[in-house]
Design an enzyme around this catalytic site. Structure first.
Site, PDB file in Angstrom:
ATOM      1  N   HIS A  12      -5.714   8.845 -76.790  1.00 39.15           N
ATOM      2  CA  HIS A  12      -5.825   8.489 -78.213  1.00 39.15           C
ATOM      3  C   HIS A  12      -6.278   9.664 -79.099  1.00 39.15           C
ATOM      4  CE1 HIS A  12     -10.107   7.016 -76.957  1.00 39.15           C
ATOM      5  NE2 HIS A  12     -10.194   8.245 -77.409  1.00 39.15           N
ATOM      6  N   HIS A  59     -15.763   5.544 -81.680  1.00 39.22           N
ATOM      7  CA  HIS A  59     -16.355   6.893 -81.717  1.00 39.22           C
ATOM      8  C   HIS A  59     -17.273   7.076 -82.916  1.00 39.22           C
ATOM      9  CE1 HIS A  59     -12.609   7.280 -79.396  1.00 39.22           C
ATOM     10  NE2 HIS A  59     -13.044   8.409 -78.890  1.00 39.22           N
ATOM     11  N   HIS A 193     -11.082  15.151 -70.163  1.00 38.35           N
ATOM     12  CA  HIS A 193     -11.401  16.041 -71.281  1.00 38.35           C
ATOM     13  C   HIS A 193     -12.897  16.083 -71.532  1.00 38.35           C
ATOM     14  CE1 HIS A 193     -10.991  12.145 -73.396  1.00 38.35           C
ATOM     15  NE2 HIS A 193     -11.399  12.651 -74.550  1.00 38.35           N
ATOM     16  N   GLU A 240     -13.760   8.002 -70.702  1.00 33.07           N
ATOM     17  CA  GLU A 240     -12.972   6.979 -71.410  1.00 33.07           C
ATOM     18  C   GLU A 240     -11.981   6.287 -70.476  1.00 33.07           C
ATOM     19  OE1 GLU A 240     -12.876   8.935 -75.901  1.00 33.07           O
ATOM     20  OE2 GLU A 240     -11.170   9.261 -74.582  1.00 33.07           O
TER      21      GLU A 240
HETATM   22  C1  DHB Z   1     -10.014  14.491 -78.696  1.00 30.98           C
HETATM   23  C2  DHB Z   1      -9.911  13.535 -77.678  1.00 30.98           C
HETATM   24  C3  DHB Z   1     -10.485  12.270 -77.842  1.00 30.98           C
HETATM   25  O1  DHB Z   1     -10.445  11.293 -76.895  1.00 30.98           O
HETATM   26  C4  DHB Z   1     -11.124  11.933 -79.026  1.00 30.98           C
HETATM   27  O2  DHB Z   1     -11.614  10.691 -79.167  1.00 30.98           O
HETATM   28  C5  DHB Z   1     -11.242  12.880 -80.039  1.00 30.98           C
HETATM   29  C6  DHB Z   1     -10.691  14.153 -79.875  1.00 30.98           C
HETATM   30  C7  DHB Z   1      -9.408  15.843 -78.546  1.00 30.98           C
HETATM   31  O3  DHB Z   1      -8.944  16.228 -77.465  1.00 30.98           O
HETATM   32  O4  DHB Z   1      -9.337  16.566 -79.571  1.00 30.98           O
HETATM   33 FE    FE Z   2     -11.816   9.593 -77.476  1.00 29.33          FE
END
Ligand code: DHB
Ligand code: FE
Length: 289
Positions: A12, A59, A193, A240
């Site tokens: 997302h 978030h 990530h 997540e």
């Molecule tokens: C990014 C990834 C995410 O899951 C999010 O909520 C906000 C930013 C990113 O990789 O930039």
């Molecule tokens: Fe996220």
């Protein structure tokens, strides 16, 4: 009766919203990611779900660190988005289906999930980006939604096992809802990530592939990972993936992986999309006869 037609998992990342607004789907950076949605569009056009139950994490738009429920379920007529500060256009609203929301809440509480009930709820990019990817274009999204937020932000987080059971409880609840609805279950976020700290930019392809394989073949095995283990393997925000585990828990029938796309990176994230068919037990019975 309501019927769970399948499950979908997707990343997302907010900058996807900017790419959509600027029509960059065919730019070399974005193409490998957006191309992964051609199958999804054909599949949705064929399956035509009426409702989407969306497991996601907020978030900081609707919940902030001062008040952050472990599990929250929307029971509103409409879910608005607002400017989250990512520099992307504010999204259109998603329509709700309060009667189904209340049914899920009743069943969840009966199963001892003491969820927060939200009759007024903003939804952030973790809901709007997946819907925009799935149903591109200007018209209202063709599904009504039940947003189910899981805290993947402020520790202590719910365990993978607990999220899987949350999904199972929702799956059973959908199966007992009397209205004739086709229900799609969505899990958003991930895969690996980490956005900040010493490991900012961390991605773990081997672990992502293991997670996608297990999601298909042996989802219960994923519930044995502790939260620190998932953070170590997938990154602080890769956790997540709990939303995907809940989505998979909700698939109550015979589950078949029908699509997978994986691309590194989109922004800081290993971007993945998966689609599962969920063949209900009753249909399977007819098949065997
Ligand atoms: C990014 C990834 C995410 O899951 C999010 O909520 C906000 C930013 C990113 O990789 O930039
Ligand atoms: Fe996220």
């Amino acid at each position: 009766m309501a019927r769970i037609i399948g499950g979908l998992g997707t990343t997302h990342v907010p900058s996807i919203g900017k790419a959509i607004a600027e029509r960059k789907q065919n730019d070399p950076y974005w193409k490998p990611f957006f191309d992964g949605f051609h199958f999804v569009h054909r599949w949705l056009a064929r399956e035509k779900p009426d409702v989407a139950v969306v497991f996601y994490n907020d978030h900081g738009l609707n919940f902030f660190l001062d008040k952050l429920p472990t599990f929250a379920v929307g029971a509103a007529n409409e879910y608005r988005n607002e400017d989250e500060g990512w520099g992307i256009p504010v999204s259109k609203s998603a329509a709700g289906i309060p009667n189904l929301s209340w049914h899920l809440i009743e069943r969840l509480v009966a199963d001892e999930f003491d969820v927060t009930i939200c009759q007024d709820m903003l939804v952030d990019h973790a809901v709007t980006i997946p819907l925009s990817l799935m149903w591109p274009g200007e018209a209202p999204w063709p599904v009504r939604i039940v947003p189910v937020s899981i805290n993947t932000v402020q520790h202590p987080l719910p365990s993978a096992a607990r999220c899987f059971k949350l999904g199972q409880s929702i799956g059973r609840a959908i199966d007992t809802y009397e209205e004739n609805l086709k229900v799609l279950v969505i899990g958003t976020g991930g895969l690996s990530h980490q956005l900040d700290g010493e490991r900012a930019g961390f991605i773990n392809k081997a672990f992502d592939q293991l997670c996608m394989d297990r999601l298909t073949n042996d989802p219960e095995s994923l519930t044995r990972y502790s939260i620190p283990e998932i953070v170590e393997q997938a990154g602080a925000q890769g956790v997540e993936f709990l939303n995907w585990i809940a989505m998979r828990g909700a698939l109550t029938g015979k589950v078949i992986e029908v699509h997978r796309n994986y691309h590194i990176p989109i922004s800081n994230t290993a971007a993945a999309t998966m689609v599962f068919d969920n063949q209900p037990a009753v249909l399977r019975g007819q098949h065997a006869a």
